[in-house]
Write an enzyme that holds these catalytic residues in place. Structure first.
Site, PDB file in Angstrom:
ATOM      1  N   GLN A 123       4.543   1.657  -5.526  1.00 31.40           N
ATOM      2  CA  GLN A 123       5.718   1.778  -6.506  1.00 31.40           C
ATOM      3  C   GLN A 123       6.716   1.025  -5.838  1.00 31.40           C
ATOM      4  OE1 GLN A 123       5.201   4.169  -9.794  1.00 31.40           O
ATOM      5  NE2 GLN A 123       3.645   2.626  -9.172  1.00 31.40           N
ATOM      6  N   ASN A 162       8.214   3.732  -3.572  1.00 30.97           N
ATOM      7  CA  ASN A 162       7.621   5.130  -3.417  1.00 30.97           C
ATOM      8  C   ASN A 162       6.176   5.163  -3.130  1.00 30.97           C
ATOM      9  OD1 ASN A 162       8.843   4.750  -6.355  1.00 30.97           O
ATOM     10  ND2 ASN A 162       7.272   6.386  -6.675  1.00 30.97           N
ATOM     11  N   ASP A 163       5.378   5.807  -3.906  1.00 28.51           N
ATOM     12  CA  ASP A 163       4.114   6.060  -3.892  1.00 28.51           C
ATOM     13  C   ASP A 163       2.943   4.948  -3.429  1.00 28.51           C
ATOM     14  OD1 ASP A 163       5.023   8.221  -4.860  1.00 28.51           O
ATOM     15  OD2 ASP A 163       3.663   8.385  -6.469  1.00 28.51           O
TER      16      ASP A 163
END
Length: 481
Positions: free
Chosen positions: A51, A34-35
């Site tokens: 992430q 993710n991020d």
């Protein structure tokens, strides 16, 4: 075997089982991503941390993955940079940023502690604190012995330690400032600022932005930078509590204004959306090698079905975007070598399509499509990934100044963009970047951007332009590979 060794060995042993990854959008070698984190230019290369959970295609204990690039198309995967192996980050090394100091690369991240991770949340048992790690070579990191460096002692009353995360560190005139997202006692989002002289000893400075109670928003992943002599504050918005999920979409907003660092006061002048799609979140910016401001974000469609488990991965990044402030608007342009990568060429000029008339383009797996339309034109539709009756449809109504995106792929959901022709040009320009699982649309050289993702297996490659009332296309450019 420690957690870092375990993760890196697992990746090497299993990465060849992964398939159907995007062609030119960054994705993890294996597992969940993710991020973007720690996005920075260091020792001649762009470093992207992210992430990461390598063991499955769903979110779990967050590690920091790591890759480097020079052109944002060809990537070198490096060993996992951090794993959640300390008491203060036992349940995740959450998002953060990077900064160079004295030749070393420092990263600041959120150490997440939640003994009930994966089960029902008990907020009184959750703590998020800010931690530092450093590296001599930008690859191997050592966590600081004084971690966490920002926790309950530094966080003022009126804020909740259970939602206190995503540090973005910058340096201004020899002082380090860190902006962080936090939930206040009213359960709404704020962006607060800390300052330091050494990256280790931090003090609270101010609150620089607050969402209103009525907005029902929690704020995440703040970013603060200067571009074209303007200060810009970014943050991602999400529902502050589950009951607002249907009312508050996950979006990323920007504020253009003035930051007074000495007083700790941000004065906004203009606000806008970074992306009008349903698929762009948690972006992070950095200064490029030539001083430009670059941004990259996580492409994730909320509430969308995960990709098939046999793909072996989940998650991808947007194209990098070069940022400028033009006419009080944050303009974003793709920062890859479109000409050399796609070799696009003009395939049509002054094309008039009667209502229902079709123009077919034989597409390839990935492609770049640009359509220039005079403002005197009427309606037309661009059909992408066409396979039989299925396609992703971009309907452009020039007369009413509106664009609608709908798709037969992915979960249901339409995207509407109004006020297409805000520039002074006599034309509207649509630039589309098509990859295996995504479409990014830049309107008028990035005045507005729309992103879309779908992991369906059966998407086609072909493109069709369909005329509506009084459709006239001034120029059509295409390159695929």
């Amino acid at each position: 075997m420690n957690k870092l060794q375990k993760a890196n060995e697992y990746i090497q042993q299993n990465k060849n089982n992964v398939n159907n990854r995007p062609i030119y959008h960054f994705s993890p070698e294996i597992g969940w991503m993710n991020d973007p984190n720690g996005f920075t230019f260091y020792q001649g290369k762009y470093h992207l941390f992210y992430q990461y959970y390598p063991y499955d295609i769903v979110w779990s204990d967050m590690h920091w993955g790591h890759a480097v690039t020079e052109n944002f198309i060809d990537w070198e995967y490096l060993p996992v940079a951090m794993a959640n192996d300390k008491a203060y980050d036992a349940n995740g090394c959450f998002s953060g940023s990077a900064i160079e100091k004295d030749g070393k690369l420092y990263v600041m991240y959120t150490g997440h502690v939640d003994p009930n991770l994966g089960f029902d949340k008990v907020e009184s048992e959750i703590a998020e604190r800010q931690c530092i790690a450093s590296s001599e070579d930008g690859i191997t990191f050592e966590k600081h012995k004084l971690n966490p460096v920002i926790g309950e002692k530094q966080l003022p009353e009126g804020y909740l330690i259970c939602d206190f995360r995503d540090p973005k560190v910058i340096e201004v005139n020899g002082v380090y400032y860190c902006v962080l997202s936090v939930r206040n006692a009213q359960r709404r989002g704020e962006i607060i600022m800390f300052k330091s002289l050494d990256l280790v000893q931090w003090t609270y400075h101010s609150s620089i932005f607050q969402s209103t109670f009525e907005e029902n928003k929690l704020l995440e992943c703040p970013d603060l930078f200067k571009v074209d002599e303007k200060d810009v504050l970014l943050f991602s918005e999400m529902p502050c509590d589950p009951e607002y999920t249907k009312d508050v979409p996950n979006t990323t907003a920007y504020l253009i204004g003035k930051m007074d660092f000495e007083r700790g006061k941000f004065t906004p002048d203009d606000k806008g959306l970074l992306d009008y799609g349903q698929t762009f979140y948690a972006p992070q910016s950095t200064e490029g090698k030539d001083g430009e401001r670059l941004l990259i974000g996580w492409m994730h469609r909320w509430n969308q079905t995960n990709p098939p488990k046999e793909y072996g991965f989940n998650g991808m990044m947007s194209l990098p975007r070069k940022l400028n402030v033009i006419n009080e608007r944050l303009v974003q342009q793709p920062f890859i070598d479109t000409q050399n990568y796609f070799s696009p060429s003009v395939i049509g000029e002054i094309v008039q399509l009667t209502e229902g008339e079709e123009m077919h383009i034989e597409g390839k797996t990935t492609g770049f499509l640009e359509v220039v339309v005079p403002k005197t034109s009427g309606e037309f539709t661009i059909k992408l990934n066409k396979e039989g009756e299925k396609s992703t449809n971009i309907k452009v109504d020039v007369e009413n100044n509106v664009l609608l995106l709908s798709s037969d792929y992915g979960d249901e959901g339409n995207i509407k963009v109004e006020d297409l022709s805000t520039n002074s040009d006599e034309n509207i320009k649509l630039s589309l970047y098509i990859d295996l699982h995504s479409i990014e649309l830049f309107i008028n050289s990035g005045e507005k951007v729309v992103s879309f993702t779908a992991y369906d297996r059966d998407k086609g490659k072909d493109i069709m332009l369909v005329g509506g009332e009084k459709a006239e296309l001034k120029r059509i450019v295409y390159g695929g590979r």
